[in-house]
Write an enzyme that holds these catalytic residues in place. Structure first.
Site, PDB file in Angstrom:
ATOM      1  N   GLN A   9     118.796  20.572  41.231  1.00 36.63           N
ATOM      2  CA  GLN A   9     119.340  19.798  40.112  1.00 36.63           C
ATOM      3  C   GLN A   9     120.849  19.966  40.018  1.00 36.63           C
ATOM      4  O   GLN A   9     121.378  21.060  40.238  1.00 36.63           O
ATOM      5  CB  GLN A   9     118.676  20.243  38.808  1.00 36.63           C
ATOM      6  CG  GLN A   9     118.931  19.298  37.658  1.00 36.63           C
ATOM      7  CD  GLN A   9     118.038  19.588  36.463  1.00 36.63           C
ATOM      8  OE1 GLN A   9     116.995  20.206  36.597  1.00 36.63           O
ATOM      9  NE2 GLN A   9     118.459  19.163  35.289  1.00 36.63           N
ATOM     10  N   SER A  88     116.366  26.034  44.387  1.00 33.14           N
ATOM     11  CA  SER A  88     115.661  25.860  43.111  1.00 33.14           C
ATOM     12  C   SER A  88     114.668  24.701  43.193  1.00 33.14           C
ATOM     13  O   SER A  88     113.700  24.760  43.956  1.00 33.14           O
ATOM     14  CB  SER A  88     116.682  25.679  41.984  1.00 33.14           C
ATOM     15  OG  SER A  88     116.044  25.644  40.717  1.00 33.14           O
ATOM     16  N   LEU A  89     114.905  23.623  42.459  1.00 28.06           N
ATOM     17  CA  LEU A  89     114.059  22.436  42.549  1.00 28.06           C
ATOM     18  C   LEU A  89     113.863  22.004  44.002  1.00 28.06           C
ATOM     19  O   LEU A  89     112.790  21.511  44.391  1.00 28.06           O
ATOM     20  CB  LEU A  89     114.697  21.290  41.757  1.00 28.06           C
ATOM     21  CG  LEU A  89     114.185  19.881  42.077  1.00 28.06           C
ATOM     22  CD1 LEU A  89     112.817  19.678  41.475  1.00 28.06           C
ATOM     23  CD2 LEU A  89     115.158  18.826  41.622  1.00 28.06           C
ATOM     24  N   ARG A 113     107.567  19.984  35.529  1.00 26.13           N
ATOM     25  CA  ARG A 113     108.530  21.095  35.542  1.00 26.13           C
ATOM     26  C   ARG A 113     109.758  20.735  34.724  1.00 26.13           C
ATOM     27  O   ARG A 113     110.277  21.553  33.954  1.00 26.13           O
ATOM     28  CB  ARG A 113     108.918  21.397  36.993  1.00 26.13           C
ATOM     29  CG  ARG A 113     109.845  22.602  37.199  1.00 26.13           C
ATOM     30  CD  ARG A 113     110.143  22.712  38.701  1.00 26.13           C
ATOM     31  NE  ARG A 113     110.895  23.897  39.053  1.00 26.13           N
ATOM     32  CZ  ARG A 113     112.218  23.970  39.130  1.00 26.13           C
ATOM     33  NH1 ARG A 113     112.956  22.896  38.829  1.00 26.13           N
ATOM     34  NH2 ARG A 113     112.824  25.093  39.496  1.00 26.13           N
ATOM     35  N   HIS A 198     116.198  29.639  35.345  1.00 27.03           N
ATOM     36  CA  HIS A 198     116.079  30.894  36.097  1.00 27.03           C
ATOM     37  C   HIS A 198     116.404  32.120  35.233  1.00 27.03           C
ATOM     38  O   HIS A 198     117.118  33.025  35.662  1.00 27.03           O
ATOM     39  CB  HIS A 198     116.954  30.859  37.352  1.00 27.03           C
ATOM     40  CG  HIS A 198     116.559  29.769  38.305  1.00 27.03           C
ATOM     41  ND1 HIS A 198     115.402  29.803  39.052  1.00 27.03           N
ATOM     42  CD2 HIS A 198     117.130  28.570  38.580  1.00 27.03           C
ATOM     43  CE1 HIS A 198     115.294  28.698  39.755  1.00 27.03           C
ATOM     44  NE2 HIS A 198     116.321  27.936  39.489  1.00 27.03           N
ATOM     45  N   GLN A 247     109.738  31.463  40.723  1.00 27.95           N
ATOM     46  CA  GLN A 247     111.113  30.949  40.840  1.00 27.95           C
ATOM     47  C   GLN A 247     111.663  30.465  39.503  1.00 27.95           C
ATOM     48  O   GLN A 247     112.870  30.381  39.319  1.00 27.95           O
ATOM     49  CB  GLN A 247     111.217  29.842  41.892  1.00 27.95           C
ATOM     50  CG  GLN A 247     110.419  28.602  41.632  1.00 27.95           C
ATOM     51  CD  GLN A 247     111.143  27.300  41.929  1.00 27.95           C
ATOM     52  OE1 GLN A 247     111.392  26.575  40.999  1.00 27.95           O
ATOM     53  NE2 GLN A 247     111.448  26.986  43.170  1.00 27.95           N
TER      54      GLN A 247
END
Length: 304
Positions: A9, A88-89, A113, A198, A247
């Protein structure tokens, strides 16, 4: 040896994926799959709407563009990556590329999510900041010093050497930012984000995502992945669910992952697949001995 890497993102922009959509049938098919699965016009969202920047939209939009780009790459270029990784994503895009999750399942999961991470913390309660010019260990200590029992801040992304993003309760993030400046940080930037990603504040999203991921049939890996969670090789389909839950509240070990690919696994070529080239810039700073390129539109094919 080649690794494909997929952005997270923040890489979204209005107009992303349009060139691929206009030029490649296989890209159009991915957009149509996403639109059908989510009952929204993914083409309009990506090409025309500022709403692509909302977390709930940005996550499936980036996955769609990254997967479309990867499908085009597979159909147009005879490349065989040894590993995949995502920021991440981007781990969802990497899992699709690895063959371990079907795109239909992934697009549904990242839409959820986006919803759950957005809802996890009331707007204005959480925050994130980028700290530039300090060692990881110094930022870790600053976060400990700035945290209290009721207001936690911790590292969220170890992006490259001297670039760490911190995340948590807004008050604690601001306190850590001041401490970082006093400790000699070259720059500290409070980020305009919708949630403290996170961090421990995402714990409610973990439980909600567990229910979503329980319904997904994960498949065998065709290409192993290097994970954000521990910067190690991963190819166990039975542990994918736990990885994707971990994560959410754990920091992204990005420079550690790139170093592991380069130094431990012998990767000397990185190809970023998806919108923008944020990861390419980071990798060039992390591993200066590697060749780095990105693919997001037709013109890029000639350079690969």
């Amino acid at each position: 040896m080649l690794a494909l890497v997929f952005p997270g993102q923040g890489s979204q922009y209005v107009g992303m994926g349009k060139d691929l959509y206009d030029n490649f049938k296989i890209a159009r098919e991915i957009f149509e799959k996403a639109s059908d699965k989510l009952s929204l016009d993914m083409k309009k969202l990506c090409f025309e709407s500022d709403e692509v920047h909302l977390t709930v939209n940005a996550q499936p939009a980036i996955l769609t563009v990254s997967t479309a780009a990867n499908e085009v790459l597979k159909s147009e270029k005879n490349i065989s990556p040894s590993y995949v990784a995502g920021h991440s994503l981007g781990e969802y895009s990497a899992l699709v590329a690895s063959g371990s999750i079907q795109f239909d399942d992934a697009i549904w999961a990242v839409r959820k999510r986006g919803e759950f991470t957005q809802q996890a913390v009331p707007v204005g309660v959480g925050g994130m900041a980028a700290v530039l010019g300090l060692a990881d260990e110094d930022v870790n200590q600053i976060c400990r010093d700035a945290s209290t029992k009721d207001a936690h801040v911790s590292p969220a992304n170890y992006n490259s050497i001297g670039q760490v993003v911190i995340s948590g309760v807004k008050f604690a993030v601001e306190k850590a930012a001041e401490l970082a400046k006093k400790a000699g940080a070259k720059r500290v930037v409070l980020l305009d984000v919708s949630a403290p990603f996170h961090s421990k504040l995402m714990s409610s999203a973990v439980e909600q995502m567990r229910n979503v991921l329980d319904k997904i049939n994960f498949l065998d890996f065709k290409i192993p992945m290097i994970t954000n969670f521990d910067a190690k090789m991963f190819n166990d389909k039975l542990k994918i669910k736990n990885l994707l839950l971990d994560q959410l509240t754990s920091p992204v070990l990005w420079h550690q992952s790139v170093n592991y690919l380069n130094n431990n696994l012998g990767v000397n070529q990185f190809l970023e697949v998806g919108p923008k080239n944020v990861l390419s810039g980071l990798i060039k700073r992390i591993s200066k001995n590697c060749s780095v390129s990105n693919f997001s539109e037709k013109a890029d094919l000639e350079k690969i």
